[in-house]
Design a protein around this motif. Structure first.
Motif, mmCIF file in Angstrom:
data_model
loop_
_atom_site.group_PDB
_atom_site.id
_atom_site.type_symbol
_atom_site.label_atom_id
_atom_site.label_comp_id
_atom_site.label_asym_id
_atom_site.label_seq_id
_atom_site.Cartn_x
_atom_site.Cartn_y
_atom_site.Cartn_z
ATOM 1 N N SER A 38 134.006 34.344 -80.044
ATOM 2 C CA SER A 38 133.551 34.810 -78.741
ATOM 3 C C SER A 38 133.455 36.331 -78.765
ATOM 4 C CB SER A 38 134.514 34.355 -77.643
ATOM 5 O OG SER A 38 135.683 35.153 -77.645
ATOM 6 N N GLU A 89 139.464 34.121 -65.804
ATOM 7 C CA GLU A 89 139.491 34.193 -67.266
ATOM 8 C C GLU A 89 138.379 35.129 -67.726
ATOM 9 O OE1 GLU A 89 139.821 34.290 -70.986
ATOM 10 O OE2 GLU A 89 141.323 33.064 -69.961
ATOM 11 N N ASP A 109 137.117 35.561 -70.674
ATOM 12 C CA ASP A 109 136.288 35.066 -71.764
ATOM 13 C C ASP A 109 135.574 33.774 -71.356
ATOM 14 O OD1 ASP A 109 135.166 34.261 -74.158
ATOM 15 O OD2 ASP A 109 136.943 34.729 -75.355
ATOM 16 N N PRO A 110 134.255 33.814 -71.158
ATOM 17 C CA PRO A 110 133.535 32.596 -70.767
ATOM 18 C C PRO A 110 133.629 31.486 -71.808
ATOM 19 C CG PRO A 110 131.991 34.354 -71.339
ATOM 20 C CD PRO A 110 133.345 34.978 -71.267
ATOM 21 N N ILE A 162 136.614 29.307 -71.020
ATOM 22 C CA ILE A 162 136.335 28.386 -69.916
ATOM 23 C C ILE A 162 135.553 27.179 -70.428
ATOM 24 C CG2 ILE A 162 135.161 28.116 -67.695
ATOM 25 C CD1 ILE A 162 135.654 31.095 -67.189
ATOM 26 N N LYS A 163 134.559 27.432 -71.257
ATOM 27 C CA LYS A 163 133.750 26.344 -71.809
ATOM 28 C C LYS A 163 134.595 25.389 -72.644
ATOM 29 C CE LYS A 163 131.598 26.878 -75.577
ATOM 30 N NZ LYS A 163 130.767 27.327 -76.726
ATOM 31 N N ALA A 181 136.790 28.308 -61.629
ATOM 32 C CA ALA A 181 137.012 29.213 -62.762
ATOM 33 C C ALA A 181 136.068 30.392 -62.599
ATOM 34 C CB ALA A 181 136.771 28.500 -64.083
ATOM 35 N N ASP A 211 134.691 33.884 -64.306
ATOM 36 C CA ASP A 211 134.546 34.648 -65.541
ATOM 37 C C ASP A 211 134.623 36.137 -65.187
ATOM 38 O OD1 ASP A 211 133.745 35.916 -67.847
ATOM 39 O OD2 ASP A 211 131.669 35.225 -67.739
ATOM 40 N N GLN A 212 135.854 36.694 -65.293
ATOM 41 C CA GLN A 212 136.045 38.081 -64.874
ATOM 42 C C GLN A 212 137.385 38.602 -65.375
ATOM 43 O OE1 GLN A 212 136.399 39.756 -60.469
ATOM 44 N NE2 GLN A 212 134.296 39.132 -60.916
#
Length: 300
Positions: free
Chosen positions: A31, A117, A119-120, A123-124, A140, A142-143
């Motif tokens: 990532s 979180e 890191d996207p 999350i995935k 969730a 992404d931040q």
């Protein structure tokens, strides 16, 4: 009292990293922030980060029993419910596999749970490999956690429980350890709000973290044991309640948490007040945005 609960502690909290033998890599990707791996060993599935050749488990589940919590620190985080047993708005900074969020949604299906979180990709992976659950109440975002808290303050939002569990693979990101950040997090708490922070008792930053939390919140509870190196800092917007008052809440919590492998009475026995220990030097410098952990030696 500690000796009397030690056998139960060893059984219910575990003793060591749950990673037996050689693992099969079922997913791997790079990532923007780290190498991410999902590894299986029998019934155990773990999310791992690889930073500077160091691998660390971030989240694990038993595939046959995903409701059962694996990690010691995750169980210790439930000490927050001793201070506030009915949180309606919960903020989790650091998603991992989403285990904490899933468990809290089962316990409090009407509560609003915001998972932040940076890191996207994490999350995935949490969605695809760990059954991370989302609906209109569980989200969730992404931040970066600090940016989210700043923006939440501008929107005049408040949370009954803030859980700080962000790791970059090496340690807690330095901007989530400072006085300025903790002051912002404290402002975000509701009047009966509590905060739990996942950290370590063997960290080279132990004294600095202790002094900084004490500077911002005043007294707090340490939740830790001699079996492993986990340390939960448990504090609140208001002064800490008396332990006798807190003990009256245990029976009800115990019934609700046992299905998840959490023995709240054992955890309660591990809680100590920082003001009664003061196990850091008086002249310990408080961490600030100008004096950051990057300037310190953090020895494993």
């Amino acid at each position: 009292m500690f000796k009397s609960v030690l056998p139960a502690l060893l059984l219910l909290l575990g003793a060591g990293t749950p990673w037996p033998g050689k693992a099969e890599i079922v997913h791997s990707e790079r990532s923007l922030y780290r190498n991410i791996m999902v590894e299986d060993k029998g019934d155990l599935r773990c999310l791992r980060f690889n930073v500077k050749q160091k691998k660390s488990n971030q989240s694990c589940l038993y595939k046959s029993q995903p409701q059962q919590l694996v990690f010691n620190y995750t169980k210790l985080l439930f000490s927050g419910l001793i201070l506030n047993s009915q949180p309606e708005r919960i903020l989790i900074v650091g998603l991992g596999g989403g285990t904490m969020s899933n468990t809290l949604h089962q316990l409090y299906p009407d509560a609003r749970i915001d998972n932040v979180e940076i890191d996207p990709a994490v999350i995935k992976v949490a969605r695809e490999y760990f059954g991370f659950f989302e609906n209109e109440r569980v989200t969730a975002i992404d931040q970066d956690g600090r940016l989210f808290i700043k923006r939440a303050l501008m929107k005049k939002q408040q949370y009954d429980w803030i859980i700080l569990d962000a790791f970059n693979g090496e340690y807690i990101p330095e901007h989530l350890l400072t006085r300025e950040f903790l002051q912002e997090a404290k402002q975000l708490l509701s009047d009966n709000g509590v905060l739990t922070s996942n950290t370590f008792s063997n960290s080279g930053l132990y004294a600095y973290e202790s002094a900084t939390y004490y500077d911002v919140f005043g007294d707090y509870f340490n939740v830790r044991n001699s079996v492993n190196e986990n340390r939960i800092i448990l504090t609140a917007k208001q002064p800490l309640p008396d332990m006798k008052i807190l003990s009256r809440r245990l029976d009800d919590l115990d019934k609700r948490l046992k299905p998840y492998g959490v023995n709240i009475k054992v955890i309660f026995a591990l809680m100590t007040q920082a003001s009664q220990e003061k196990d850091w030097p008086e002249d310990t410098r408080v961490l600030t945005d100008q004096y950051s952990p990057a300037n310190l030696l953090n020895i494993d």
